[in-house]
Design an enzyme around this catalytic site. Structure first.
Site, short mmCIF file in Angstrom:
data_model
loop_
_atom_site.label_atom_id
_atom_site.label_comp_id
_atom_site.label_asym_id
_atom_site.label_seq_id
_atom_site.Cartn_x
_atom_site.Cartn_y
_atom_site.Cartn_z
CG ASP A 338 -2.27 0.74 0.94
OD1 ASP A 338 -2.23 1.97 0.88
OD2 ASP A 338 -3.32 0.09 0.77
CG HIS A 386 -14.58 -0.42 -6.90
ND1 HIS A 386 -15.75 -0.28 -6.18
CD2 HIS A 386 -13.57 -0.17 -6.03
CE1 HIS A 386 -15.44 0.04 -4.92
NE2 HIS A 386 -14.15 0.10 -4.81
C1 LIG Z 1 -10.67 1.09 -1.00
S1 LIG Z 1 -9.18 0.75 -0.20
C2 LIG Z 1 -9.11 -1.01 -0.29
C3 LIG Z 1 -8.32 -1.59 0.84
C4 LIG Z 1 -8.35 -3.11 0.95
N1 LIG Z 1 -7.86 -3.77 -0.24
C5 LIG Z 1 -9.72 -3.63 1.32
O1 LIG Z 1 -10.11 -4.67 0.79
O2 LIG Z 1 -10.41 -3.03 2.15
C6 LIG Z 1 -7.98 1.26 -1.41
C7 LIG Z 1 -6.55 1.14 -0.92
O3 LIG Z 1 -5.67 1.48 -1.99
C8 LIG Z 1 -4.59 2.22 -1.45
N2 LIG Z 1 -3.96 2.99 -2.53
C9 LIG Z 1 -4.45 4.08 -3.15
N3 LIG Z 1 -3.59 4.48 -4.11
C10 LIG Z 1 -2.55 3.60 -4.10
C11 LIG Z 1 -1.38 3.46 -4.90
N4 LIG Z 1 -1.13 4.30 -5.90
N5 LIG Z 1 -0.56 2.44 -4.64
C12 LIG Z 1 -0.83 1.56 -3.62
N6 LIG Z 1 -1.94 1.64 -2.84
C13 LIG Z 1 -2.79 2.65 -3.09
C14 LIG Z 1 -5.24 3.06 -0.38
O4 LIG Z 1 -4.29 3.54 0.55
C15 LIG Z 1 -6.23 2.07 0.22
O5 LIG Z 1 -5.66 1.34 1.27
#
Ligand SMILES: C[S@@+](CC[C@H](N)C(=O)[O-])C[C@H]1O[C@@H](n2cnc3c(N)ncnc32)[C@H](O)[C@@H]1O
Length: 488
Positions: A338, A386
């Site tokens: 992340d 999504h």
């Molecule tokens: C909607 S959350 C989903 C978290 C987890 N997979 C779940 O099932 O609840 C989206 C995640 O993507 C991470 N994220 C956003 N942009 C990112 C990037 N460019 N690279 C890695 N992680 C990222 C956010 O920090 C967040 O933890």
């Protein structure tokens, strides 16, 4: 940014015969208002209740009879199992007990039929006129939640409005007007003029921090963003750029930063969104257990576990999904990736059981750059794809390619939209609205099976699309492709 073949849900792409079969196998009562022959949702078959006259009952009477029949069934079950009768009182359980399949169905039918019946009774003009006022309920709830009104007096006691007014910085007139709107939804009640008491729902606002965050995130982040989608789509009709969403227009970040970066700069706002996600994923149909429970249609990682394989949990937040998987599968290894900030906020150790913790590695990694974990067995995305329109989602998948060994699996755990009318009406409405949330915040979208297939194809012909499965009663699907590079 140019749109790839973005078969949005408006331009309904044709499902394959296999997909059609799968959809049918899982389909519930048709969605409300979907088909003319299934007027307003419930099919005539679903409404087949006995009629005393030889004339078939009108739609209105059939719905009313159905509600009675299912309500009696539900009530009998509650009594037989010594469960409390349904009520708005503050002391009732906030969640339904786990119901057997047929009783759960009755409960759902009551929800759909009563909604449809109310709409019929309003009539088209009045139903439409007031449908557009739903946002005012959200406004009132936003005010009540933001000022923490539910926490200002104990559950089980009453309070005079003026005493409540003395406990908040909210202007007394504004407190009363917002309160009386949310009361129309069963949140608080006024048993006698000027006397306020809790209901089951206001109690949740007082006691459930994740619910408070869910209401806060929706009403203070998504609600203003939604009000700016029109500006964004007028300026950028293609609506694919993550920095030109309604959210960016609302919070003055157009072409400066996407929503996740804005949240990353504000610890309180990020924390609220995180807690809101916990509330959502604890909600009916979203529980993690659906992914894990193989007998119920969850994903079977058994083969990978037996070989001691590795799963990369991309955008895996602070690792709670990997922890659940590691508890179930005792040999697999996990890499949770992340943003550096999110990884830094993960618990340490990640789990109290060393057998679980020692198999999970946390790693800061930006999924818009090339994947650094080479030759893993599974690359897993939950609630990630999504969040992005097609050009970005394809880039995320392409970034995996240099790391992939033949046979590597890419698994996406997201909603997968079915053709209109194939979902249970509750699910249909929720999933369509989630699609709007994605548009609002990130110019992103939920996808159909055909759209997922196109996504993999756009990333590379070497992704072999395996299809979509969906655990029973779960709203999320498991979408899988396997990397099979073509022989040179
Ligand atoms: C909607 S959350 C989903 C978290 C987890 N997979 C779940 O099932 O609840 C989206 C995640 O993507 C991470 N994220 C956003 N942009 C990112 C990037 N460019 N690279 C890695 N992680 C990222 C956010 O920090 C967040 O933890």
């Amino acid at each position: 940014m140019a749109k790839l073949k973005l078969t949005s849900w408006l331009s309904s792409s044709q499902p394959t015969p296999d997909a059609e079969k799968k959809n049918k196998r899982h389909s519930y009562v048709p969605s409300p208002f979907a088909r003319k022959d299934k007027v307003n949702g419930l099919s005539d078959k679903a409404l087949s209740v006995e009629s005393v006259s030889s004339e078939p009952p009108s739609r209105m009477i059939a719905l009313a009879q159905k509600i009675t029949k299912d309500a009696e069934k539900l009530e009998a079950y509650l009594k037989e199992n010594n469960l409390p009768p349904l009520s708005f009182d503050a002391d009732v359980p906030a969640d339904f007990a786990k119901l057997p399949e047929d009783i759960a169905r009755s409960r759902r039918e009551i929800i759909y039929a009563s909604k449809e019946l109310a709409q019929l009774a309003h009539g088209p003009r009045e139903a439409l006129r007031w449908a557009v006022w739903e946002f005012l309920d959200v406004l009132a709830l936003q005010i009540i939640n933001h000022f923490g009104i539910a926490k200002l007096f104990p559950v089980g006691e009453t309070i005079h409005l003026e005493d409540l007014q003395a406990k908040t910085s909210l202007d007394p007139v504004n407190l009363a007007r917002a309160l009386r709107v949310v009361m129309t939804k069963g949140i608080f009640r006024e048993p006698s003029p000027g006397v306020i008491e809790h209901t089951a729902m206001s109690r949740l606002l007082a006691e459930d921090g994740d619910m408070e965050a869910w209401i806060g995130f929706n009403s203070e982040d998504i609600f203003p963003a939604a009000a700016h989608v029109l500006d964004s789509v007028k300026a950028h009709p293609e609506a694919t750029a993550v920095m030109r969403s309604g959210f960016c227009f609302a919070f003055d970040t157009v072409d400066k930063e996407p929503m996740f970066v804005t949240f990353g700069k504000n610890a309180e706002r990020a924390r609220r969104m995180g807690k809101a996600m916990v509330s959502l994923t604890g909600g009916e149909g979203y529980e993690m257990s659906y992914l894990i429970n193989v007998a119920g249609g969850g994903y079977d990682f058994g083969e990978i576990d037996a070989a001691g394989g590795t799963l990369v949990d991309i955008g895996g937040s602070v690792g709670f999904v990997s922890v659940e998987l590691a508890k179930q599968y005792k040999n697999m290894k996990f890499v949770v990736q992340d943003t550096a900030k999110t990884i830094a906020s993960a618990p340490s150790p990640i789990h109290e059981d060393a057998q679980v913790a020692e198999r999970i590695t946390l790693q800061g990694h930006d999924f818009f750059t090339e994947q650094v974990v080479k030759d893993a067995d599974v690359y897993f995305f939950r609630w990630i794809i999504h969040n992005y329109s097609t050009p970005y989602a394809v880039k995320i998948l392409k970034n995996l390619i240099p790391a992939l060994k033949p046979g590597a699996r890419v698994i996406i755990n997201d909603h997968c939209l079915r053709e209109p009318g194939q979902e249970d009406p509750w699910d249909e409405s929720l999933m369509r609205r989630m699609d709007m949330v994605m548009w609002t915040l990130l110019n992103a979208q939920e996808r159909t099976e055909a759209e997922f297939r196109d996504l993999f194809k756009a990333a590379s012909d070497s992704f072999v699309f395996k299809g979509v499965t969906r655990p029973k009663n779960c709203r999320m699907s498991i979408i899988e492709a396997v990397w099979q590079p073509k022989e040179e």
